[in-house]
Design a protein around this motif. Structure first.
Motif, PDB file in Angstrom:
ATOM      1  N   LEU A  19       1.051  -1.369   0.036  1.00  9.80           N
ATOM      2  CA  LEU A  19      -0.298   0.126   0.529  1.00  9.80           C
ATOM      3  C   LEU A  19       0.691   1.028  -0.055  1.00  9.80           C
ATOM      4  O   LEU A  19       0.364   2.238  -0.590  1.00  9.80           O
ATOM      5  CB  LEU A  19      -1.403   0.201   1.171  1.00  9.80           C
ATOM      6  N   LEU A  20       1.738   1.436   0.779  1.00  7.64           N
ATOM      7  CA  LEU A  20       2.810   2.456   0.913  1.00  7.64           C
ATOM      8  C   LEU A  20       3.386   2.540  -1.158  1.00  7.64           C
ATOM      9  O   LEU A  20       3.404   3.332  -0.795  1.00  7.64           O
ATOM     10  CB  LEU A  20       3.608   2.234   1.582  1.00  7.64           C
ATOM     11  N   VAL A  21       4.122   1.480  -1.473  1.00  7.64           N
ATOM     12  CA  VAL A  21       4.458   1.684  -2.340  1.00  7.64           C
ATOM     13  C   VAL A  21       3.738   1.967  -3.269  1.00  7.64           C
ATOM     14  O   VAL A  21       3.905   3.243  -4.360  1.00  7.64           O
ATOM     15  CB  VAL A  21       5.185   0.280  -2.820  1.00  7.64           C
ATOM     16  N   GLN A  22       2.280   1.638  -3.712  1.00 11.88           N
ATOM     17  CA  GLN A  22       1.261   2.277  -4.307  1.00 11.88           C
ATOM     18  C   GLN A  22       0.656   3.467  -4.246  1.00 11.88           C
ATOM     19  O   GLN A  22       0.844   4.242  -5.345  1.00 11.88           O
ATOM     20  CB  GLN A  22      -0.166   1.076  -4.065  1.00 11.88           C
ATOM     21  N   GLY A  23       0.633   4.037  -2.544  1.00 13.14           N
ATOM     22  CA  GLY A  23       0.321   5.291  -2.551  1.00 13.14           C
ATOM     23  C   GLY A  23       1.809   6.241  -2.889  1.00 13.14           C
ATOM     24  O   GLY A  23       1.276   7.366  -4.074  1.00 13.14           O
ATOM     25  N   THR A  24       2.919   5.864  -3.221  1.00 12.13           N
ATOM     26  CA  THR A  24       3.625   6.791  -3.690  1.00 12.13           C
ATOM     27  C   THR A  24       3.418   6.506  -4.241  1.00 12.13           C
ATOM     28  O   THR A  24       4.194   7.895  -5.763  1.00 12.13           O
ATOM     29  CB  THR A  24       5.207   6.110  -2.912  1.00 12.13           C
ATOM     30  N   TRP A  25       4.076   6.188  -5.715  1.00 15.46           N
ATOM     31  CA  TRP A  25       3.425   5.985  -7.007  1.00 15.46           C
ATOM     32  C   TRP A  25       2.964   6.297  -7.054  1.00 15.46           C
ATOM     33  O   TRP A  25       2.759   7.662  -8.809  1.00 15.46           O
ATOM     34  CB  TRP A  25       3.621   4.206  -7.853  1.00 15.46           C
ATOM     35  N   MET A  26       1.613   6.370  -7.213  1.00 17.59           N
ATOM     36  CA  MET A  26       0.533   7.010  -7.623  1.00 17.59           C
ATOM     37  C   MET A  26       0.751   8.287  -7.009  1.00 17.59           C
ATOM     38  O   MET A  26       0.709   9.770  -8.545  1.00 17.59           O
ATOM     39  CB  MET A  26      -0.291   6.977  -6.676  1.00 17.59           C
ATOM     40  N   PHE A  27       1.712   9.031  -6.074  1.00 19.75           N
ATOM     41  CA  PHE A  27       1.699  11.337  -5.957  1.00 19.75           C
ATOM     42  C   PHE A  27       2.744  11.201  -6.574  1.00 19.75           C
ATOM     43  O   PHE A  27       2.070  12.222  -7.390  1.00 19.75           O
ATOM     44  CB  PHE A  27       2.345  10.281  -4.424  1.00 19.75           C
ATOM     45  N   ARG A  28       3.567  10.458  -7.189  1.00 20.71           N
ATOM     46  CA  ARG A  28       5.123  11.115  -8.024  1.00 20.71           C
ATOM     47  C   ARG A  28       4.450  10.725  -9.115  1.00 20.71           C
ATOM     48  O   ARG A  28       4.006  12.136  -9.961  1.00 20.71           O
ATOM     49  CB  ARG A  28       5.871  10.313  -7.630  1.00 20.71           C
ATOM     50  N   ASP A  29       3.389   9.323 -10.307  1.00 21.08           N
ATOM     51  CA  ASP A  29       2.653   9.903 -11.088  1.00 21.08           C
ATOM     52  C   ASP A  29       2.313  11.101 -11.457  1.00 21.08           C
ATOM     53  O   ASP A  29       2.388  11.612 -12.645  1.00 21.08           O
ATOM     54  CB  ASP A  29       2.255   8.528 -11.552  1.00 21.08           C
ATOM     55  N   ALA A  30       1.169  11.257 -10.290  1.00 21.52           N
ATOM     56  CA  ALA A  30       0.333  12.383 -10.323  1.00 21.52           C
ATOM     57  C   ALA A  30       0.826  13.761 -10.594  1.00 21.52           C
ATOM     58  O   ALA A  30       0.476  14.792 -11.228  1.00 21.52           O
ATOM     59  CB  ALA A  30      -0.987  11.884  -9.156  1.00 21.52           C
ATOM     60  N   ARG A  31       1.866  13.498 -10.246  1.00 22.10           N
ATOM     61  CA  ARG A  31       2.739  14.963  -9.658  1.00 22.10           C
ATOM     62  C   ARG A  31       3.330  15.370 -10.721  1.00 22.10           C
ATOM     63  O   ARG A  31       3.641  16.654 -11.219  1.00 22.10           O
ATOM     64  CB  ARG A  31       3.703  15.002  -8.648  1.00 22.10           C
ATOM     65  N   ARG A  32       3.553  14.338 -11.615  1.00 25.09           N
ATOM     66  CA  ARG A  32       4.235  14.721 -12.972  1.00 25.09           C
ATOM     67  C   ARG A  32       3.491  14.956 -13.944  1.00 25.09           C
ATOM     68  O   ARG A  32       3.636  15.655 -14.549  1.00 25.09           O
ATOM     69  CB  ARG A  32       5.219  12.996 -12.834  1.00 25.09           C
ATOM     70  N   ARG A  33       2.059  14.518 -13.704  1.00 30.14           N
ATOM     71  CA  ARG A  33       1.359  14.103 -15.519  1.00 30.14           C
ATOM     72  C   ARG A  33       0.386  16.000 -15.051  1.00 30.14           C
ATOM     73  O   ARG A  33       0.004  16.045 -15.731  1.00 30.14           O
ATOM     74  CB  ARG A  33       0.283  13.015 -15.159  1.00 30.14           C
ATOM     75  N   ASP A  34      -0.146  16.008 -13.580  1.00 32.60           N
ATOM     76  CA  ASP A  34      -0.959  17.280 -13.382  1.00 32.60           C
ATOM     77  C   ASP A  34      -0.195  17.978 -12.814  1.00 32.60           C
ATOM     78  O   ASP A  34      -0.659  18.914 -12.294  1.00 32.60           O
ATOM     79  CB  ASP A  34      -2.242  16.606 -12.107  1.00 32.60           C
ATOM     80  N   LYS A  35       1.061  18.111 -12.662  1.00 30.88           N
ATOM     81  CA  LYS A  35       1.569  19.531 -12.352  1.00 30.88           C
ATOM     82  C   LYS A  35       1.295  19.820 -10.992  1.00 30.88           C
ATOM     83  O   LYS A  35       0.857  21.072 -10.287  1.00 30.88           O
ATOM     84  CB  LYS A  35       0.903  20.651 -12.983  1.00 30.88           C
ATOM     85  N   GLY A  36       1.365  18.655  -9.993  1.00 31.03           N
ATOM     86  CA  GLY A  36       1.255  18.392  -8.467  1.00 31.03           C
ATOM     87  C   GLY A  36      -0.797  19.191  -8.356  1.00 31.03           C
ATOM     88  O   GLY A  36      -0.689  19.328  -6.715  1.00 31.03           O
ATOM     89  N   ARG A  37      -1.568  18.865  -9.353  1.00 28.96           N
ATOM     90  CA  ARG A  37      -2.394  20.056  -8.371  1.00 28.96           C
ATOM     91  C   ARG A  37      -3.450  18.303  -7.837  1.00 28.96           C
ATOM     92  O   ARG A  37      -3.847  19.044  -7.087  1.00 28.96           O
ATOM     93  CB  ARG A  37      -3.675  19.951 -10.205  1.00 28.96           C
ATOM     94  N   ALA A  38      -3.695  17.759  -8.084  1.00 29.81           N
ATOM     95  CA  ALA A  38      -4.187  16.854  -6.767  1.00 29.81           C
ATOM     96  C   ALA A  38      -3.186  15.688  -6.789  1.00 29.81           C
ATOM     97  O   ALA A  38      -4.131  14.186  -6.175  1.00 29.81           O
ATOM     98  CB  ALA A  38      -5.607  16.405  -7.625  1.00 29.81           C
ATOM     99  N   ALA A  39      -2.102  15.850  -6.403  1.00 28.41           N
ATOM    100  CA  ALA A  39      -1.095  14.616  -6.266  1.00 28.41           C
ATOM    101  C   ALA A  39      -0.874  14.133  -5.100  1.00 28.41           C
ATOM    102  O   ALA A  39      -1.041  12.631  -4.723  1.00 28.41           O
ATOM    103  CB  ALA A  39       0.628  15.500  -6.403  1.00 28.41           C
ATOM    104  N   TRP A  40      -1.642  15.170  -4.436  1.00 30.56           N
ATOM    105  CA  TRP A  40      -1.653  13.780  -2.883  1.00 30.56           C
ATOM    106  C   TRP A  40      -2.552  13.553  -2.353  1.00 30.56           C
ATOM    107  O   TRP A  40      -3.120  12.783  -1.293  1.00 30.56           O
ATOM    108  CB  TRP A  40      -1.559  15.182  -1.154  1.00 30.56           C
ATOM    109  N   PHE A  41      -4.224  14.072  -3.253  1.00 31.10           N
ATOM    110  CA  PHE A  41      -4.830  13.305  -2.844  1.00 31.10           C
ATOM    111  C   PHE A  41      -4.689  12.046  -3.594  1.00 31.10           C
ATOM    112  O   PHE A  41      -5.384  10.266  -3.097  1.00 31.10           O
ATOM    113  CB  PHE A  41      -6.286  13.713  -3.829  1.00 31.10           C
TER     114      PHE A  41
END
Length: 71
Positions: A19-41
């Motif tokens: 779960l930690l790896v999944q959340g970390t990957w989703m955060f980093r990928d969302a920050r790269r794709r969305d310019k960090g807009r909803a990365a924390w979510f």
């Protein structure tokens, strides 16, 4: 509720690590794709369960962006 007591501790550690790896990957990928807009979510939701957050992220963020790029 006795079934949860029968689960070995190493399995709980593996689940927590996944779960930690999944959340970390989703955060980093969302920050790269969305310019960090909803990365924390995405990162926090990715740490709460599996596979629903990952499937939703792939369907609503990754796939539409790949279609725009023509891949």
């Amino acid at each position: 509720m006795k079934e949860l007591h029968d689960v070995p501790y190493w399995l709980w550690a593996v689940i927590a690590a996944l779960l930690l790896v999944q959340g970390t990957w989703m955060f980093r990928d969302a920050r790269r794709r969305d310019k960090g807009r909803a990365a924390w979510f995405w990162g926090l939701w990715g740490m709460t369960g599996s596979p629903t957050p990952l499937v939703v992220y792939l369907l609503f963020i990754v796939l539409p962006q790949r279609r725009k790029q023509g891949r």
